[in-house]
Design a protein around this motif. Structure first.
Motif, PDB file in Angstrom:
ATOM      1  N   CYS A  58       0.856  -1.190   0.000  1.00  0.00           N
ATOM      2  CA  CYS A  58       0.000   0.000   0.000  1.00  0.00           C
ATOM      3  C   CYS A  58       0.888   1.235   0.000  1.00  0.00           C
ATOM      4  N   ASP A  59       0.701   2.073  -0.998  1.00  0.00           N
ATOM      5  CA  ASP A  59       1.429   3.348  -1.081  1.00  0.00           C
ATOM      6  C   ASP A  59       0.411   4.463  -0.922  1.00  0.00           C
ATOM      7  N   LEU A  60       0.557   5.218   0.144  1.00  0.00           N
ATOM      8  CA  LEU A  60      -0.413   6.269   0.456  1.00  0.00           C
ATOM      9  C   LEU A  60       0.288   7.611   0.551  1.00  0.00           C
ATOM     10  N   ASP A  61      -0.483   8.670   0.281  1.00  0.00           N
ATOM     11  CA  ASP A  61       0.000  10.026   0.493  1.00  0.00           C
ATOM     12  C   ASP A  61      -0.897  10.607   1.570  1.00  0.00           C
ATOM     13  N   LEU A  62      -0.358  10.748   2.778  1.00  0.00           N
ATOM     14  CA  LEU A  62      -1.197  11.044   3.930  1.00  0.00           C
ATOM     15  C   LEU A  62      -0.807  12.345   4.614  1.00  0.00           C
ATOM     16  N   ASP A  63      -1.800  13.005   5.161  1.00  0.00           N
ATOM     17  CA  ASP A  63      -1.557  14.074   6.134  1.00  0.00           C
ATOM     18  C   ASP A  63      -0.698  13.464   7.243  1.00  0.00           C
ATOM     19  N   SER A  64       0.369  14.133   7.609  1.00  0.00           N
ATOM     20  CA  SER A  64       1.306  13.545   8.572  1.00  0.00           C
ATOM     21  C   SER A  64       0.648  13.259   9.920  1.00  0.00           C
ATOM     22  N   ARG A  65      -0.528  13.847  10.168  1.00  0.00           N
ATOM     23  CA  ARG A  65      -1.213  13.617  11.450  1.00  0.00           C
ATOM     24  C   ARG A  65      -2.120  12.393  11.422  1.00  0.00           C
ATOM     25  N   THR A  66      -2.213  11.707  10.273  1.00  0.00           N
ATOM     26  CA  THR A  66      -3.126  10.572  10.143  1.00  0.00           C
ATOM     27  C   THR A  66      -2.685   9.408  11.025  1.00  0.00           C
ATOM     28  N   THR A  67      -3.604   8.889  11.796  1.00  0.00           N
ATOM     29  CA  THR A  67      -3.265   7.715  12.605  1.00  0.00           C
ATOM     30  C   THR A  67      -3.326   6.466  11.730  1.00  0.00           C
ATOM     31  N   LEU A  68      -2.712   5.401  12.236  1.00  0.00           N
ATOM     32  CA  LEU A  68      -2.784   4.132  11.501  1.00  0.00           C
ATOM     33  C   LEU A  68      -4.237   3.689  11.372  1.00  0.00           C
ATOM     34  N   LEU A  69      -5.018   3.889  12.427  1.00  0.00           N
ATOM     35  CA  LEU A  69      -6.442   3.514  12.382  1.00  0.00           C
ATOM     36  C   LEU A  69      -7.161   4.268  11.259  1.00  0.00           C
ATOM     37  N   GLU A  70      -6.913   5.561  11.146  1.00  0.00           N
ATOM     38  CA  GLU A  70      -7.565   6.358  10.099  1.00  0.00           C
ATOM     39  C   GLU A  70      -7.087   5.918   8.714  1.00  0.00           C
ATOM     40  N   ALA A  71      -5.811   5.595   8.598  1.00  0.00           N
ATOM     41  CA  ALA A  71      -5.294   5.139   7.301  1.00  0.00           C
ATOM     42  C   ALA A  71      -5.998   3.854   6.883  1.00  0.00           C
ATOM     43  N   LEU A  72      -6.163   2.945   7.842  1.00  0.00           N
ATOM     44  CA  LEU A  72      -6.798   1.665   7.515  1.00  0.00           C
ATOM     45  C   LEU A  72      -8.274   1.847   7.174  1.00  0.00           C
ATOM     46  N   ARG A  73      -8.976   2.597   7.979  1.00  0.00           N
ATOM     47  CA  ARG A  73     -10.431   2.718   7.801  1.00  0.00           C
ATOM     48  C   ARG A  73     -10.806   3.702   6.689  1.00  0.00           C
ATOM     49  N   ASP A  74     -10.177   4.881   6.708  1.00  0.00           N
ATOM     50  CA  ASP A  74     -10.638   5.970   5.839  1.00  0.00           C
ATOM     51  C   ASP A  74      -9.928   6.008   4.492  1.00  0.00           C
ATOM     52  N   HIS A  75      -8.737   5.431   4.412  1.00  0.00           N
ATOM     53  CA  HIS A  75      -7.991   5.473   3.147  1.00  0.00           C
ATOM     54  C   HIS A  75      -7.967   4.112   2.460  1.00  0.00           C
ATOM     55  N   LEU A  76      -7.936   3.037   3.235  1.00  0.00           N
ATOM     56  CA  LEU A  76      -7.906   1.698   2.636  1.00  0.00           C
ATOM     57  C   LEU A  76      -9.257   0.985   2.773  1.00  0.00           C
ATOM     58  N   PHE A  77     -10.184   1.609   3.494  1.00  0.00           N
ATOM     59  CA  PHE A  77     -11.559   1.107   3.643  1.00  0.00           C
ATOM     60  C   PHE A  77     -11.609  -0.282   4.266  1.00  0.00           C
ATOM     61  N   LEU A  78     -10.649  -0.544   5.143  1.00  0.00           N
ATOM     62  CA  LEU A  78     -10.664  -1.783   5.924  1.00  0.00           C
ATOM     63  C   LEU A  78     -11.350  -1.473   7.246  1.00  0.00           C
ATOM     64  N   THR A  79     -12.673  -1.549   7.234  1.00  0.00           N
ATOM     65  CA  THR A  79     -13.457  -1.064   8.371  1.00  0.00           C
ATOM     66  C   THR A  79     -13.695  -2.128   9.432  1.00  0.00           C
ATOM     67  N   GLY A  80     -13.064  -3.281   9.280  1.00  0.00           N
ATOM     68  CA  GLY A  80     -13.181  -4.284  10.340  1.00  0.00           C
ATOM     69  C   GLY A  80     -12.504  -3.826  11.626  1.00  0.00           C
ATOM     70  N   THR A  81     -11.484  -3.011  11.494  1.00  0.00           N
ATOM     71  CA  THR A  81     -10.822  -2.436  12.669  1.00  0.00           C
ATOM     72  C   THR A  81     -11.660  -1.262  13.155  1.00  0.00           C
ATOM     73  N   LYS A  82     -12.032  -1.278  14.421  1.00  0.00           N
ATOM     74  CA  LYS A  82     -13.023  -0.316  14.931  1.00  0.00           C
ATOM     75  C   LYS A  82     -12.380   0.815  15.729  1.00  0.00           C
ATOM     76  N   LYS A  83     -13.052   1.963  15.660  1.00  0.00           N
ATOM     77  CA  LYS A  83     -12.694   3.089  16.531  1.00  0.00           C
ATOM     78  C   LYS A  83     -13.696   3.119  17.681  1.00  0.00           C
ATOM     79  N   GLY A  84     -13.185   2.818  18.871  1.00  0.00           N
ATOM     80  CA  GLY A  84     -14.050   2.867  20.057  1.00  0.00           C
ATOM     81  C   GLY A  84     -13.857   4.176  20.785  1.00  0.00           C
ATOM     82  N   CYS A  85     -12.729   4.284  21.488  1.00  0.00           N
ATOM     83  CA  CYS A  85     -12.476   5.482  22.299  1.00  0.00           C
ATOM     84  C   CYS A  85     -11.588   6.498  21.591  1.00  0.00           C
ATOM     85  N   ASP A  86     -10.738   6.021  20.666  1.00  0.00           N
ATOM     86  CA  ASP A  86      -9.741   6.862  19.991  1.00  0.00           C
ATOM     87  C   ASP A  86      -8.721   7.429  20.977  1.00  0.00           C
TER      88      ASP A  86
END
Ligand code: FES
Ligand code: FES
Length: 197
Positions: A58-86
């Motif tokens: 996976c080659d992404l161009d991300l805002d440097s503040r992006t968390t791994l969780l956000e990269a997985l869910r919002d950029h790669l659409f792997l939504t099996g990983t959940k955001k509970g408390c953040d």
């Protein structure tokens, strides 16, 4: 601070403000510059990040503040990983990085350049579940399911960690994964089933 004190403070500041206004007001200019930067999307620091997710490059161009969780869910659409408390408190976002479990909400994606990430989507398929997924099904290790992907990822990582044999040991090792439905007894039973198998 009383109202009188505030009035005194304002009076004390007024001459400075007037002087700044007369002198071109560097204070005022700085404040405006910060506000403009906040509004300017081009001011966001983008950076390339490359890692593998479930064996896929996976080659992404991300805002440097992006968390791994956000990269997985919002950029790669792997939504099996959940955001509970953040905030690193619930474990719903647990993924494996080079085989070790982490809370992906607490980790910047850019830190993982070159790493191998595994999410719940990379464990098994509906027709060929990973043994830990199958054990959760067989032992009813979930109710609403929101925490379940994190629980399973933690359970998989636990197989390679030092952990005593008892249920209490497993509970301790899994204490970073919260289940608001309270399925703990069955979660421990599922993990123990896989450990003994
Ligand atoms: S969402 Fe990451 S620990 Fe809760
Ligand atoms: S199954 Fe609902 S939060 Fe765990």
């Amino acid at each position: 601070m009383t109202l009188d004190h505030r009035a005194d403070d304002a009076a004390a500041l007024a001459p400075n403000a007037a002087a700044q206004a007369a002198a071109g007001t560097p204070f005022q200019d700085d404040a405006t510059a910060v506000a403009d930067t906040d509004r300017n999307p081009e001011a966001i620091s983008m950076m390339p990040v490359a890692f593998t997710v479930n064996g896929t490059d996976c080659d992404l161009d991300l805002d440097s503040r992006t968390t791994l969780l956000e990269a997985l869910r919002d950029h790669l659409f792997l939504t099996g990983t959940k955001k509970g408390c953040d905030h690193g408190q619930c474990g719903a976002c647990t993924v494996l990085v080079d085989g070790r479990r982490i809370n992906s909400c607490l980790s910047l994606a850019a830190v993982h350049d070159g790493d191998a990430i595994t999410t719940i989507e990379g464990l098994g398929t509906p027709d060929a579940l990973h043994p830990m997924q199958q054990a959760f099904v067989d032992h009813d290790g979930y109710q609403c399911g929101y925490c379940t992907s994190g629980q399973i990822m933690s359970g998989v990582a636990l197989m390679k960690e030092p952990c005593g044999a008892s249920d209490a040991d497993v509970k301790e090792a899994m204490s970073g994964n919260i289940c608001r439905c309270g399925a703990y007894t069955n979660i421990v039973a599922a993990i123990q089933h896989v450990r003994k198998a």
